[in-house]
Design an enzyme around this catalytic site. Structure first.
Site, short mmCIF file in Angstrom:
data_model
loop_
_atom_site.label_atom_id
_atom_site.label_comp_id
_atom_site.label_asym_id
_atom_site.label_seq_id
_atom_site.Cartn_x
_atom_site.Cartn_y
_atom_site.Cartn_z
N LYS A 162 -11.22 14.05 -3.57
CA LYS A 162 -12.01 13.40 -4.62
C LYS A 162 -13.09 14.28 -5.27
CE LYS A 162 -13.11 10.05 -1.76
NZ LYS A 162 -13.46 8.78 -1.09
N ASP B 193 -14.22 4.56 5.10
CA ASP B 193 -14.51 3.32 4.36
C ASP B 193 -13.46 2.23 4.59
OD1 ASP B 193 -12.68 4.83 2.92
OD2 ASP B 193 -13.67 4.61 0.98
C1 GLC Z 1 -9.75 9.48 -0.13
C2 GLC Z 1 -10.25 9.91 1.25
C3 GLC Z 1 -10.17 8.74 2.23
C4 GLC Z 1 -10.85 7.53 1.67
C5 GLC Z 1 -10.30 7.19 0.30
C6 GLC Z 1 -10.99 6.01 -0.34
O1 GLC Z 1 -8.39 9.20 -0.04
O2 GLC Z 1 -9.50 11.00 1.71
O3 GLC Z 1 -10.75 9.10 3.47
O4 GLC Z 1 -10.69 6.45 2.55
O5 GLC Z 1 -10.43 8.31 -0.55
O6 GLC Z 1 -12.35 6.24 -0.53
#
Ligand code: GLC
Length: 414
Positions: free
Chosen positions: A124, A159
């Protein structure tokens, strides 16, 4: 299903299937006052949460900060100093002793205990140096020491796990055993039987269960056998900070949906098929400048002449557009959103099937801006799941702020 089973057997595969050390679901009667730190995208939040024992989570104080791009791309000490400052700010006026904190860190972390874990790989848009392959709790602890902030990190969570635990706390007895995020990124976790986690080296857990962070955003990124990619998806991937990975996430999460549509518009524009009567604008020329929130607004525009789309386009510097062009734009945005919802539904149907709950269903705690704000997302997802599973027994429950609150719930339960 095959990728999930493989990831439970060994590390290093496309689906990381990470044991989270969360082995118990809450009952809803746990009580505690604790801080929750939530880092997962460009915003960070520190919340003083009070779990009041009747399934209620009271946010007594919230400090929210945007993590500047320069800090996201700096290094471990600058990033965690920024975080420690935010924590210090949230604690102003609280002179209780022995404060503790649940830390939601929404990136692929290889968890080594309930309150420690190593970042495997940034996702991200984050690239801060010196964090990958390091224990993020140790990095946070060091920054807290540097800043003289006295607090113990009691739990580290993804999360998805946080959302599942917050959902379970808020609706005890609802069989909430999946956590789903459809926000900047996308991912899910679920509750697995420990005997199915073949790679687990620890003792069997008392409950016989272990929550697994699937890290599903990376699905099919290695074998490339399943997901049909358009030329725009391929272009987006190539120009992304993490080329070749998170392919599934790139088809359906908030960081990317606007960018997919921007690439489609740019191509149609270059062939004089769309918005050709207008000078190009900053927002159309700059990668990632076409926000996914714009798509939601365009899809939601039901005015006869798509007036709202017209003014939205004007706001981003596209002065002239015909009604036909705006209708085309709405169709493109809708299609990209429908595809995302259908792909997310396929993922949940697979997880439910993996758990043997295809016939009985269960409840899924969901958090994230795409799920919450993209018009029709929930309905399209629900319809696709019903088609795959042959029933509509999977219940999705919006669990707002679950990602932050959940780490507090995890700390309270374990
Ligand atoms: C990305 C991260 C993951 C997280 C997701 C949503 O995929 O790698 O850990 O849960 O974003 O935020």
């Amino acid at each position: 299903l095959a990728e999930m089973a493989a990831g439970l057997e060994k590390d290093g595969l496309a689906l990381k299937m990470i044991p989270t050390f969360v082995t118990r679901l809450p009952q809803g009667h746990e009580t505690v006052t604790i801080y929750a730190l939530d880092i997962g995208g460009s915003n960070l939040r520190v919340i003083r949460d009070r779990l009041s024992g009747n399934g209620k989570i009271v946010q007594e104080k919230v400090v929210k900060k945007t993590i500047p791009d320069a800090i996201q791309k700096s290094d471990a000490s600058q990033l965690f100093d920024f975080v420690a400052d935010a924590i210090a700010e949230a604690m102003i006026g609280d002179d209780t002793k022995d404060k503790s904190l649940g830390f939601t860190f929404s990136f692929p972390v290889s968890q080594t205990a309930l309150a420690s874990g190593t970042l495997i790989k940034w996702t991200k848009g984050f690239t801060a140096a010196g964090v990958e392959n390091n224990d993020v709790v140790a990095l946070l602890d060091k920054a807290l020491k540097r800043k003289g902030v006295d607090v113990t990190v009691a739990a580290l969570a993804n999360d998805t796990t946080g959302t599942m635990m917050a959902g379970a706390y808020q609706s005890p007895g609802s069989d909430c055993c999946i956590g789903l995020i459809l926000g900047t990124g996308s991912n899910a976790c679920y509750v697995e039987k420990i005997e199915n986690v073949k790679k687990w080296k620890g003792d069997p857990t008392a409950s016989g269960l272990m929550a697994i962070n699937i890290e599903w955003g990376n699905f099919d990124s290695e074998k490339r056998q399943v997901l049909p990619l358009t030329e725009f998806d391929k272009m987006l991937d190539k120009q992304s900070p993490n080329y070749g990975s998170q392919i599934y996430e790139k088809l359906m999460s908030g960081m990317y949906l606007g960018e997919i549509v921007r690439l489609v518009i740019k191509q149609l524009q270059s062939r004089n098929l769309l918005l050709s009567g207008t000078a190009s604008s900053q927002s159309l020329d700059r990668p990632y400048a076409f926000d996914t929130a714009f798509l939601s607004q365009i899809v939601a525009d039901n005015t006869p002449d798509l007036q709202e789309t017209l003014s939205l386009l004007r706001n981003i510097g596209v002065v002239n557009s015909t009604l036909a062009e705006r209708q085309a734009l709405k169709e493109i945005a809708t299609a990209v959103g429908v595809r995302a919802a259908q792909l997310a539904a396929v993922g949940i149907a697979a997880v439910v099937t993996k758990m043997g709950k295809g016939a009985t269903g269960c409840s899924v705690a969901v958090d994230g801006s795409v799920y919450e704000h993209f018009p029709g997302f929930r309905v399209n997802m629900q319809a696709t799941m019903a088609k795959i599973l042959g029933n509509d027994k999977v219940k999705m429950v919006l669990t707002k702020d679950g990602s932050g609150n959940g780490a507090a719930v995890i700390a309270a339960v374990h």
